[in-house]
Design a protein around this motif. Structure first.
Motif, PDB file in Angstrom:
ATOM      1  N   PHE A  64       0.824  -1.200   0.000  1.00 36.79           N
ATOM      2  CA  PHE A  64       0.000   0.000   0.000  1.00 36.79           C
ATOM      3  C   PHE A  64       0.866   1.260   0.000  1.00 36.79           C
ATOM      4  CE2 PHE A  64      -2.663   3.155   2.315  1.00 36.79           C
ATOM      5  CZ  PHE A  64      -3.585   3.338   1.309  1.00 36.79           C
ATOM      6  N   ALA A  65       1.957   1.246   0.752  1.00 42.69           N
ATOM      7  CA  ALA A  65       2.837   2.424   0.793  1.00 42.69           C
ATOM      8  C   ALA A  65       3.362   2.763  -0.600  1.00 42.69           C
ATOM      9  CB  ALA A  65       4.000   2.181   1.757  1.00 42.69           C
ATOM     10  N   HIS A  66       3.673   1.748  -1.396  1.00 40.38           N
ATOM     11  CA  HIS A  66       4.150   1.984  -2.767  1.00 40.38           C
ATOM     12  C   HIS A  66       3.009   2.494  -3.646  1.00 40.38           C
ATOM     13  CE1 HIS A  66       7.615  -1.132  -2.166  1.00 40.38           C
ATOM     14  NE2 HIS A  66       7.743  -0.062  -1.402  1.00 40.38           N
ATOM     15  N   ALA A  67       1.805   1.958  -3.456  1.00 47.57           N
ATOM     16  CA  ALA A  67       0.643   2.418  -4.228  1.00 47.57           C
ATOM     17  C   ALA A  67       0.371   3.896  -3.948  1.00 47.57           C
ATOM     18  CB  ALA A  67      -0.580   1.576  -3.901  1.00 47.57           C
ATOM     19  N   LYS A  68       0.468   4.302  -2.672  1.00 44.44           N
ATOM     20  CA  LYS A  68       0.266   5.711  -2.316  1.00 44.44           C
ATOM     21  C   LYS A  68       1.336   6.597  -2.939  1.00 44.44           C
ATOM     22  CE  LYS A  68       0.294   6.105   2.078  1.00 44.44           C
ATOM     23  NZ  LYS A  68       0.167   6.344   3.514  1.00 44.44           N
ATOM     24  N   ALA A  69       2.580   6.135  -2.895  1.00 42.77           N
ATOM     25  CA  ALA A  69       3.699   6.956  -3.362  1.00 42.77           C
ATOM     26  C   ALA A  69       3.768   7.061  -4.886  1.00 42.77           C
ATOM     27  CB  ALA A  69       5.015   6.396  -2.829  1.00 42.77           C
ATOM     28  N   THR A  70       3.162   6.121  -5.595  1.00 36.42           N
ATOM     29  CA  THR A  70       3.268   6.127  -7.055  1.00 36.42           C
ATOM     30  C   THR A  70       1.905   6.310  -7.715  1.00 36.42           C
ATOM     31  OG1 THR A  70       3.189   3.699  -7.126  1.00 36.42           O
ATOM     32  CG2 THR A  70       5.372   4.728  -7.064  1.00 36.42           C
ATOM     33  N   TYR A  85     -15.534  15.447  -9.603  1.00 34.79           N
ATOM     34  CA  TYR A  85     -15.177  14.335  -8.729  1.00 34.79           C
ATOM     35  C   TYR A  85     -14.920  14.853  -7.319  1.00 34.79           C
ATOM     36  CZ  TYR A  85     -10.379  15.986  -9.106  1.00 34.79           C
ATOM     37  OH  TYR A  85      -9.250  16.766  -9.062  1.00 34.79           O
ATOM     38  N   GLU A  86     -14.920  13.928  -6.397  1.00 36.18           N
ATOM     39  CA  GLU A  86     -14.593  14.205  -5.005  1.00 36.18           C
ATOM     40  C   GLU A  86     -13.428  13.296  -4.621  1.00 36.18           C
ATOM     41  OE1 GLU A  86     -16.583  13.130  -0.662  1.00 36.18           O
ATOM     42  OE2 GLU A  86     -17.842  13.098  -2.456  1.00 36.18           O
ATOM     43  N   VAL A  87     -12.506  13.814  -3.850  1.00 32.32           N
ATOM     44  CA  VAL A  87     -11.371  13.011  -3.391  1.00 32.32           C
ATOM     45  C   VAL A  87     -11.639  12.586  -1.952  1.00 32.32           C
ATOM     46  CG1 VAL A  87      -8.889  12.978  -2.930  1.00 32.32           C
ATOM     47  CG2 VAL A  87      -9.774  14.312  -4.843  1.00 32.32           C
ATOM     48  N   LYS A  88     -11.551  11.286  -1.709  1.00 28.53           N
ATOM     49  CA  LYS A  88     -11.610  10.763  -0.345  1.00 28.53           C
ATOM     50  C   LYS A  88     -10.191  10.357   0.011  1.00 28.53           C
ATOM     51  CE  LYS A  88     -16.277   9.493   0.393  1.00 28.53           C
ATOM     52  NZ  LYS A  88     -17.107   8.562   1.123  1.00 28.53           N
ATOM     53  N   GLU A  89      -9.457  11.319   0.506  1.00 28.64           N
ATOM     54  CA  GLU A  89      -8.028  11.152   0.779  1.00 28.64           C
ATOM     55  C   GLU A  89      -7.765   9.998   1.741  1.00 28.64           C
ATOM     56  OE1 GLU A  89      -4.050  12.835   0.281  1.00 28.64           O
ATOM     57  OE2 GLU A  89      -5.813  13.984  -0.259  1.00 28.64           O
ATOM     58  N   ALA A  90      -8.556   9.888   2.788  1.00 25.96           N
ATOM     59  CA  ALA A  90      -8.327   8.845   3.793  1.00 25.96           C
ATOM     60  C   ALA A  90      -8.500   7.448   3.207  1.00 25.96           C
ATOM     61  CB  ALA A  90      -9.279   9.032   4.976  1.00 25.96           C
ATOM     62  N   ASP A  91      -9.389   7.311   2.228  1.00 27.68           N
ATOM     63  CA  ASP A  91      -9.638   6.011   1.607  1.00 27.68           C
ATOM     64  C   ASP A  91      -8.878   5.834   0.298  1.00 27.68           C
ATOM     65  OD1 ASP A  91     -11.433   5.195   3.607  1.00 27.68           O
ATOM     66  OD2 ASP A  91     -13.089   6.235   2.617  1.00 27.68           O
ATOM     67  N   HIS A  92      -8.181   6.889  -0.135  1.00 25.14           N
ATOM     68  CA  HIS A  92      -7.455   6.877  -1.404  1.00 25.14           C
ATOM     69  C   HIS A  92      -8.395   6.507  -2.554  1.00 25.14           C
ATOM     70  CE1 HIS A  92      -4.297   6.913   1.591  1.00 25.14           C
ATOM     71  NE2 HIS A  92      -3.649   7.623   0.701  1.00 25.14           N
ATOM     72  N   SER A  97     -18.835  12.376 -10.203  1.00 22.48           N
ATOM     73  CA  SER A  97     -20.205  12.866 -10.032  1.00 22.48           C
ATOM     74  C   SER A  97     -21.237  11.840 -10.493  1.00 22.48           C
ATOM     75  CB  SER A  97     -20.397  14.191 -10.772  1.00 22.48           C
ATOM     76  OG  SER A  97     -20.112  14.035 -12.148  1.00 22.48           O
ATOM     77  N   ASN A  98     -20.848  10.900 -11.345  1.00 21.17           N
ATOM     78  CA  ASN A  98     -21.767   9.839 -11.794  1.00 21.17           C
ATOM     79  C   ASN A  98     -21.681   8.596 -10.900  1.00 21.17           C
ATOM     80  OD1 ASN A  98     -19.386   8.598 -12.534  1.00 21.17           O
ATOM     81  ND2 ASN A  98     -19.863   8.479 -14.720  1.00 21.17           N
ATOM     82  N   THR A  99     -21.079   8.727  -9.752  1.00 24.29           N
ATOM     83  CA  THR A  99     -20.874   7.702  -8.708  1.00 24.29           C
ATOM     84  C   THR A  99     -19.825   6.649  -9.051  1.00 24.29           C
ATOM     85  OG1 THR A  99     -22.658   6.138  -9.278  1.00 24.29           O
ATOM     86  CG2 THR A  99     -23.253   8.004  -7.826  1.00 24.29           C
ATOM     87  N   SER A 100     -19.125   6.798 -10.152  1.00 29.22           N
ATOM     88  CA  SER A 100     -17.995   5.899 -10.432  1.00 29.22           C
ATOM     89  C   SER A 100     -16.893   6.159  -9.420  1.00 29.22           C
ATOM     90  CB  SER A 100     -17.461   6.138 -11.847  1.00 29.22           C
ATOM     91  OG  SER A 100     -18.395   5.699 -12.799  1.00 29.22           O
ATOM     92  N   LEU A 101     -16.036   5.150  -9.243  1.00 29.79           N
ATOM     93  CA  LEU A 101     -15.007   5.231  -8.220  1.00 29.79           C
ATOM     94  C   LEU A 101     -13.706   4.637  -8.745  1.00 29.79           C
ATOM     95  CD1 LEU A 101     -15.166   4.429  -4.547  1.00 29.79           C
ATOM     96  CD2 LEU A 101     -13.982   2.764  -5.920  1.00 29.79           C
ATOM     97  N   ILE A 102     -12.610   5.296  -8.440  1.00 27.53           N
ATOM     98  CA  ILE A 102     -11.285   4.711  -8.652  1.00 27.53           C
ATOM     99  C   ILE A 102     -10.648   4.615  -7.274  1.00 27.53           C
ATOM    100  CG2 ILE A 102      -8.991   4.935  -9.681  1.00 27.53           C
ATOM    101  CD1 ILE A 102     -10.266   6.446 -12.000  1.00 27.53           C
ATOM    102  N   ARG A 103     -10.281   3.401  -6.893  1.00 22.90           N
ATOM    103  CA  ARG A 103      -9.708   3.122  -5.570  1.00 22.90           C
ATOM    104  C   ARG A 103      -8.255   2.697  -5.738  1.00 22.90           C
ATOM    105  NH1 ARG A 103     -13.318  -0.798  -2.830  1.00 22.90           N
ATOM    106  NH2 ARG A 103     -14.286   1.096  -2.047  1.00 22.90           N
TER     107      ARG A 103
END
Length: 181
Positions: A64-70, A85-92, A97-103
């Motif tokens: 996860f640390a590498h995923a966050k850093a890159t 879009y909205e950023v959920k920083e804590a959840d990365h 706006s169309n409710t799609s999500l990239i995690r």
């Protein structure tokens, strides 16, 4: 994306011939570091998130640390200046706006993996896939099950996308992705 992402010739080729190709459901991009593999996949995932309302995309690395850093940093740069879009920083996560999500996720912690396995995804992108064990990838692949539709009612495809720097012919990913064994 409101902000345009300029593709190199190789990235345009990858977008057109692999990412947009309905016959390519499992894609392995290999090449040297800083060659633009990750950037074109992230841009394509944003495009897919905008096109398919309610879709979920997973971008994962072993740690996860590498995923966050890159991946997270690259996605934040790509999205800078865009709207919708909205950023959920804590959840990365980026929620459109169309409710799609990239995690963005890591495969190194049971709690994070359980969160990943708790959802179905339209597309899964494993960055630096040579670091991930075959068994882990097999498990993550089971979550590639979400079906969404574009505005015209056409179902989206589900794709597993991997990228890596070239490794030894002895590596499982080389045997599976290059030699098709």
């Amino acid at each position: 994306m409101e902000k345009s992402f300029r593709l190199t010739a190789k990235q345009s080729h990858a977008w057109r011939n692999y990412l947009q190709n309905p016959n390519c459901l499992r894609i392995l991009f290999d090449g040297g570091a800083r060659s633009g593999k990750t950037d074109v996949v992230l841009a394509w995932l944003v495009h897919q998130a905008e096109q398919y309302a309610g879709s979920r995309m997973l971008v994962a690395r072993k740690f996860f640390a590498h995923a966050k850093a890159t991946s997270w940093v690259s996605l934040c740069k790509l999205m800078r200046g865009c709207g919708g879009y909205e950023v959920k920083e804590a959840d990365h996560e980026f929620i459109f706006s169309n409710t799609s999500l990239i995690r963005i996720g890591g495969l190194d912690d049971k709690e994070r993996v359980d969160k990943i396995l708790g959802d179905e995804y339209q597309h899964i992108f494993v960055n630096e896939a040579t670091q991930v064990e075959a068994e882990t990838l097999s498990t993550v692949r089971t979550r590639l099950a979400q079906v969404t539709y574009d505005r015209a009612g056409v179902p989206g495809q589900r794709k597993l996308i991997l990228d890596c720097n070239p490794k030894s012919p002895q590596h499982w990913l080389y045997k599976m992705g290059v030699m098709h064994q």
